[in-house]
Structures are given as C-alpha cells and as structure tokens.
Write an enzyme that holds these catalytic residues in place. Structure first.
Site, PDB file in Angstrom:
ATOM      1  N   GLU A 105       0.833  -1.204   0.000  1.00 56.98           N
ATOM      2  CA  GLU A 105       0.000   0.000   0.000  1.00 56.98           C
ATOM      3  C   GLU A 105       0.865   1.250   0.000  1.00 56.98           C
ATOM      4  OE1 GLU A 105      -2.858   1.071  -0.453  1.00 56.98           O
ATOM      5  OE2 GLU A 105      -4.418  -0.050   0.559  1.00 56.98           O
ATOM      6  N   ASP A 106       0.291   2.328  -0.479  1.00 61.63           N
ATOM      7  CA  ASP A 106       0.966   3.615  -0.399  1.00 61.63           C
ATOM      8  C   ASP A 106       0.741   4.249   0.970  1.00 61.63           C
ATOM      9  OD1 ASP A 106      -1.756   3.961  -0.943  1.00 61.63           O
ATOM     10  OD2 ASP A 106      -1.466   5.612  -2.334  1.00 61.63           O
ATOM     11  N   ASP A 109      -4.802   5.081   6.036  1.00 62.53           N
ATOM     12  CA  ASP A 109      -5.451   6.235   6.638  1.00 62.53           C
ATOM     13  C   ASP A 109      -6.404   5.757   7.731  1.00 62.53           C
ATOM     14  OD1 ASP A 109      -6.770   8.701   7.079  1.00 62.53           O
ATOM     15  OD2 ASP A 109      -6.486   9.292   5.001  1.00 62.53           O
ATOM     16  N   ARG A 171       0.541  12.720  -8.371  1.00 64.11           N
ATOM     17  CA  ARG A 171       1.035  11.345  -8.220  1.00 64.11           C
ATOM     18  C   ARG A 171       2.509  11.220  -8.582  1.00 64.11           C
ATOM     19  NH1 ARG A 171      -2.944   7.588  -7.196  1.00 64.11           N
ATOM     20  NH2 ARG A 171      -4.962   7.963  -8.158  1.00 64.11           N
TER      21      ARG A 171
END
Length: 185
Positions: A105-106, A109, A171
C-alpha cells in the site's frame, strides 16, 4: 516531477520525505522482507493506483525473485474521506490459495478499506497475508490493522506525491508533501 514544478502554485505546504529518504526506507523494508520470507516465495499484491510507485521501488529493492499482481478497489466516501464501503474494480489474476501474500500500500489512513481487503484475501485460502505500507496515519485509524512493514508514520494531514494524489494530480511528484488546505476545501 520535482517539487519545484508545483511550488509556484502554493499547493504544497511542506515536504515530509524526499526521494532519497523514500528510497532508503524502502531498501530497509526490503531487507527485512527478504529475511522474513527466507526460503518462501512472495506474491506482492499492489493496490491501484496509489501503490504503483511503492510497489515498483520495493520490488526492485528486494534482491530475489518476487511475483506481482494488482487489485483496484474503490472505497466510497465524500471527497477526501473513506467510508469503508468497498467494491472490487479489478481483481487478482493470480490464485492465492496456499501462497504467501504481501499487500503493498501507499498509505493507511482510516484502515477501513484495508481491513476489508485483508478479510477478502484471507477468505481465498492463502498461506499468509501481511501488509507493507510506505505511510501510516496512526491518528486517523478507525479500525486496527496489523501492519508488518511501515515506512513512515505521518501526521493526520492530506499528503500527495509518490503515487498519492488529489483529483489525479501530484502522483508523479518524487517527494511526499502535505497538500495545502485551500486546494481541497
């Protein structure tokens, strides 16, 4: 794209991590992953679109063969907030039964979408499912998610760059920075 290309827009408040800091941290994570998965094959599962940069650089930093596959999932919510209501837009091409799966994952949250994804993948009978993320926001978590590999814990701010976007912009920034509130409010 460098930060200099957006500084005149006043879109970024500050740079949290430079390209070099990100690369160094991914190398450290790769060394740990190699050790933890010694003698086992890993299937990296990237979550589109945000994890593209992380997945590519992490995979290149791992000094042995890895397989890769991708999922695209959508979490419904309002604007910059996740609701945790998830649907699969692109499923895996690989059968993960009996496989060691590492979700890449980036950012984590709220944890709502990721907890759904982990449960979905575990229902498919893999040998293991673990998570690697470049960024985690501890103060934003609404659901506990067991993350084995974390690049950086960050404050609960809106961040962009290195795969993270706002309305499909930013991005391709090489750094990660906080987005100015006037951009998304």
């Amino acid at each position: 794209m460098d930060r200099a290309h957006v500084e005149s827009d006043l879109d970024l408040e500050q740079t949290l991590y430079t390209e070099d800091q990100i690369r160094d941290r991914l190398r450290e994570m790769a060394v740990r992953i190699e050790s933890d998965y010694a003698g086992r094959e890993i299937l990296l599962v990237g979550v589109l679109k945000g994890a593209v940069m992380v997945m590519a650089d992490l995979a290149r930093a791992i000094d042995r063969h890895v397989e890769m596959d991708w999922m695209a999932i959508s979490s419904y919510g309002s604007g910059t907030k996740s609701s945790g209501v998830v649907r699969i837009l692109k499923d895996l091409d690989t059968d993960i039964a009996g496989r060691d799966v590492l979700i890449v994952e980036d950012i984590i949250d709220t944890g709502l979408t990721l907890s759904w994804l982990v449960a979905n993948l575990r229902s498919r009978g893999p040998a293991s499912v673990e998570i690697a993320t470049l960024l985690r926001k501890p103060d934003a978590l609404q659901m506990e998610v067991d993350v084995k590999y974390v690049g950086f814990d960050i404050p609960n701010a809106f961040v962009v760059g290195y795969g993270l976007d706002y309305s499909e912009r930013y991005r391709n920034l090489r750094c990660i920075g906080t987005l100015a509130e006037h951009v998304y409010t």
